[in-house]
Design a protein around this motif. Structure first.
Motif, short mmCIF file in Angstrom:
data_model
loop_
_atom_site.label_atom_id
_atom_site.label_comp_id
_atom_site.label_asym_id
_atom_site.label_seq_id
_atom_site.Cartn_x
_atom_site.Cartn_y
_atom_site.Cartn_z
N LEU A 16 -13.96 28.94 84.14
CA LEU A 16 -14.25 27.60 84.64
C LEU A 16 -12.99 26.74 84.54
N ARG A 17 -12.70 26.00 85.59
CA ARG A 17 -11.49 25.18 85.64
C ARG A 17 -11.86 23.69 85.56
N ALA A 18 -11.14 22.98 84.74
CA ALA A 18 -11.36 21.54 84.58
C ALA A 18 -10.67 20.78 85.71
N ARG A 19 -10.90 19.48 85.73
CA ARG A 19 -10.35 18.60 86.76
C ARG A 19 -8.82 18.60 86.70
N LEU A 20 -8.20 18.65 87.87
CA LEU A 20 -6.74 18.64 87.99
C LEU A 20 -6.25 17.21 88.18
N PRO A 21 -5.11 16.85 87.60
CA PRO A 21 -4.59 15.49 87.77
C PRO A 21 -3.98 15.31 89.16
N VAL A 22 -3.94 14.05 89.61
CA VAL A 22 -3.28 13.73 90.87
C VAL A 22 -2.28 12.60 90.62
N ALA A 23 -1.22 12.58 91.41
CA ALA A 23 -0.19 11.55 91.28
C ALA A 23 -0.67 10.27 91.94
N ARG A 24 -0.39 9.13 91.34
CA ARG A 24 -0.76 7.83 91.89
C ARG A 24 0.45 7.06 92.37
N GLY A 25 1.60 7.73 92.45
CA GLY A 25 2.80 7.06 92.92
C GLY A 25 3.40 6.16 91.85
N ALA A 26 4.40 5.41 92.25
CA ALA A 26 5.08 4.52 91.30
C ALA A 26 5.77 3.39 92.06
N VAL A 27 5.87 2.26 91.39
CA VAL A 27 6.65 1.14 91.91
C VAL A 27 7.92 1.08 91.08
N ALA A 28 9.01 1.59 91.64
CA ALA A 28 10.28 1.60 90.92
C ALA A 28 10.78 0.18 90.71
N ASP A 29 11.70 0.02 89.79
CA ASP A 29 12.22 -1.32 89.48
C ASP A 29 12.82 -1.98 90.71
N ASP A 30 13.55 -1.20 91.52
CA ASP A 30 14.15 -1.81 92.70
C ASP A 30 13.10 -2.15 93.76
N ASP A 31 12.02 -1.36 93.82
CA ASP A 31 10.92 -1.70 94.73
C ASP A 31 10.26 -3.01 94.29
N ARG A 32 9.98 -3.12 93.01
CA ARG A 32 9.34 -4.33 92.49
C ARG A 32 10.22 -5.55 92.75
N GLU A 33 11.49 -5.40 92.50
CA GLU A 33 12.42 -6.52 92.70
C GLU A 33 12.49 -6.91 94.17
N ALA A 34 12.50 -5.91 95.06
CA ALA A 34 12.57 -6.19 96.50
C ALA A 34 11.33 -6.93 96.96
N ILE A 35 10.16 -6.53 96.48
CA ILE A 35 8.91 -7.19 96.87
C ILE A 35 8.90 -8.63 96.38
N LEU A 36 9.22 -8.82 95.12
CA LEU A 36 9.16 -10.17 94.55
C LEU A 36 10.22 -11.08 95.17
N ASP A 37 11.40 -10.56 95.43
CA ASP A 37 12.45 -11.37 96.07
C ASP A 37 12.04 -11.79 97.47
N ALA A 38 11.44 -10.86 98.21
CA ALA A 38 11.01 -11.19 99.58
C ALA A 38 9.93 -12.26 99.57
N LEU A 39 8.96 -12.15 98.67
CA LEU A 39 7.89 -13.13 98.59
C LEU A 39 8.41 -14.48 98.09
N ALA A 40 9.34 -14.45 97.16
CA ALA A 40 9.87 -15.70 96.60
C ALA A 40 10.61 -16.52 97.65
N GLY A 41 11.31 -15.84 98.57
CA GLY A 41 12.08 -16.56 99.57
C GLY A 41 11.31 -16.89 100.83
N ALA A 42 10.06 -16.47 100.91
CA ALA A 42 9.29 -16.66 102.13
C ALA A 42 8.62 -18.03 102.16
N GLU A 43 8.56 -18.61 103.35
CA GLU A 43 7.80 -19.84 103.55
C GLU A 43 6.37 -19.54 104.00
N ARG A 44 6.22 -18.39 104.65
CA ARG A 44 4.90 -18.01 105.17
C ARG A 44 4.60 -16.55 104.76
#
Length: 557
Positions: A188-216
């Protein structure tokens, strides 16, 4: 019969049956934490039914394979773990196909077990023979056929892993009749894990910088991979930073309707405000949502090559998307939510004004819908929905396909999940999805809004609801037609109604025949009493149906 013979017979009856493949699959489902399965029985998988006899997994026996498979798909949407359905070969598999297409287009984790003919009979046009790869190969993430008995539990674990990984979806497991009854010699085999991805530091910084500078700025949320905690985290991030949150079609509940960041949803027949925001946003961050034909108005909005669009999605192929792409962050909504939960952006007066302006407009539009008298003949669907909304604290609404589903936008959403629906436009989903939701969380207020055309597609699962003790409210909108198609006819062939009109039964009487409570509303003055009595019946543990007869010329709120 001698005493020794009687003792031998008793011991044989009390002894556990030998471990066959059907028992191994049932035990594997238990290891994977499956709470219930939905099935229509068939002789091709009798051994699996035998296996379910000895495990603590309820088998919800349904009246049609389409209903059973819809329930499994809805369970996957609701919980984020694969819903499980079991059907027989040939006709059973064909009937279940409709829900497989829903799971494929809506990215819902689901595992469908299908009984098959014995291995030795393949290719001989045997009774109910079909090719599972040929049928399901284009609409499932994988089709697995169990040909080696010792691999039964391994195949189950693999099916669940595939259904949950990356962009979720349906997996088909074919069970040849002889193989599923064979002795099981594997592990009998138990449940296998799955990857949920990751938000790298540069991804997080890019998202926050884009939102911070946006007017809309704009967050567009939807898709699968959400949890109640993730929805709360994104809500907190948006409210703290005065960001507007738009939900894609049938993604209600990612943010409550009373949140100052709520700006509605993109939907067929919905307010135009959302599409204008999508087009006007100087920075768009999509979280789980897909910029497909529905969200972009048939690939019109957000097609500027210079548009700044950041997509957060676990799908490396970004299937179904269109338009400009500035950055792709390979992460699930849950992973994204954890990454930005505590992030704070600098104050920006224009950003705050943009969010407040659109929130106020959406609220005003919703109030305007409720204020209108939407019928000259019959009762008002809007007034009925308002009466239900006033009495519920935390509703979860289910809808299938049709113009009636637009009225679901008038119900408040308090927390995730708040809606189960088919983004592929499949009819017959409402009642099975409500049943699955009521079984998953008996304390939740479950409401299904169904059209007269849709109710007789899987409405017979009200018998299953009575059998299982699942209680929910059904609002059946009767306009005597397939309203969505009628609206298209009026647009393209005005005054030439053809093939869309219906003569309906007494739906309230039908509900009572199934063991539920039934009400009929033909005028506004009958609404309050009908709603009060119907909700009282639900509180007592019965399904209740309100059959509301409306003006056939009112096709949307």
């Amino acid at each position: 019969m001698t005493t020794s013979t009687l003792q031998h017979t008793t011991r044989a009856q009390d002894a556990p049956p030998a471990m066959h493949v059907g028992r191994a699959i049932a035990a594997s489902l238990e290891l994977h934490g499956v709470q219930r399965v939905f099935s229509v029985p068939g002789e091709s998988y009798l051994a699996l039914l035998d296996g379910l006899h000895d495990v603590a997994i309820p088998n919800v026996v349904c009246r049609h394979e389409g209903g059973a498979a819809y329930m499994a798909e809805a369970t996957g949407k609701l919980t984020g773990t694969p819903g499980v359905a079991m059907v027989t070969r040939g006709p059973g598999a064909a009937n279940a196909f409709v829900a497989v297409h829903v799971a494929w287009q809506d990215a819902s984790p689901m595992v469908l077990f299908v009984g098959l003919i014995p291995v030795a009979d393949r290719g001989r046009d045997a009774f109910q023979e079909f090719d599972p790869n040929g049928w399901f190969g284009s609409q499932a993430k994988r089709v697995l056929v169990l040909d080696a008995p010792e691999r039964a539990s391994e195949v189950v674990a693999e099916a669940f892993r595939i259904a949950r990984s990356g962009r979720p979806g349906p997996v088909i497991v074919g069970l040849p009749e002889d193989v599923v009854a064979a002795p099981f010699t594997g592990e009998l085999r138990a449940r296998l894990p799955v990857a949920r991805g990751a938000v790298a530091d540069d991804d997080r910084e890019a998202i926050l910088d884009a939102l911070a500078g946006a007017e809309r700025p704009l967050l567009l949320v939807g898709g699968e991979g959400w949890t109640p905690e993730a929805a709360k985290a994104v809500q907190g991030f948006a409210e703290r930073n005065r960001l507007p949150v738009l939900q894609e079609w049938h993604a209600t509940g990612r943010i409550p309707t009373d949140s100052p960041s709520f700006v509605g949803q993109l939907a067929f027949g919905g307010p135009p405000e959302g599409m204008r925001m999508l087009e006007d946003a100087d920075v768009l961050v999509t979280v789980g949502a897909v910029l497909n034909d529905v969200t972009t108005g048939s690939y019109v909005a957000r097609q500027n090559a210079d548009a700044r669009t950041i997509v957060v999605s676990l799908d490396p192929e970004l299937r179904g998307g269109s338009g400009a792409l500035s950055r792709h962050v390979l992460a699930s909504p849950e992973t994204f939510a954890k990454a930005i939960a505590d992030a704070a952006l600098p104050e920006h007066a224009r950003r705050s004004a943009w969010t407040a302006q659109h929130h106020d407009r959406v609220v005003a539009e919703r109030l305007d819908w409720s204020a209108r008298a939407d019928g000259r003949r019959g009762a008002s669907m809007t007034r009925l929905i308002d009466a239900v909304a006033e009495r519920l604290r935390d509703p979860l609404v289910t809808v299938g396909a049709g113009n009636h589903s637009a009225w679901a936008q008038l119900l408040p959403s308090v927390r995730y999940p708040a809606e189960l629906a088919t983004r592929n436009g499949s009819m017959g989903y409402s009642v099975p999805a409500a049943l699955a939701a009521a079984l998953e969380d008996p304390n939740r207020e479950v409401v299904t809004i169904v059209g007269d055309g849709e109710l007789l597609m899987n409405g017979q699962e009200l018998a299953t609801a009575a059998q299982e003790g699942a209680a929910f409210l059904v609002i059946a909108m009767d306009n005597g037609q397939y309203g969505t198609i009628r609206s298209h006819q009026e647009r393209y062939y005005p005054g030439r109604v053809s093939g869309t009109q219906l003569t309906n039964p007494d739906f309230a009487a039908l509900a009572r025949a199934y063991g539920g409570h039934g009400e009929t509303v033909r005028a506004d003055g009958e609404i309050d009493g009908a709603v009060t009595r119907a909700l009282a019946a639900v509180e007592e543990g019965r399904c209740a149906l309100i059959h509301i007869v409306v003006d056939p010329d009112i096709l949307l709120p």
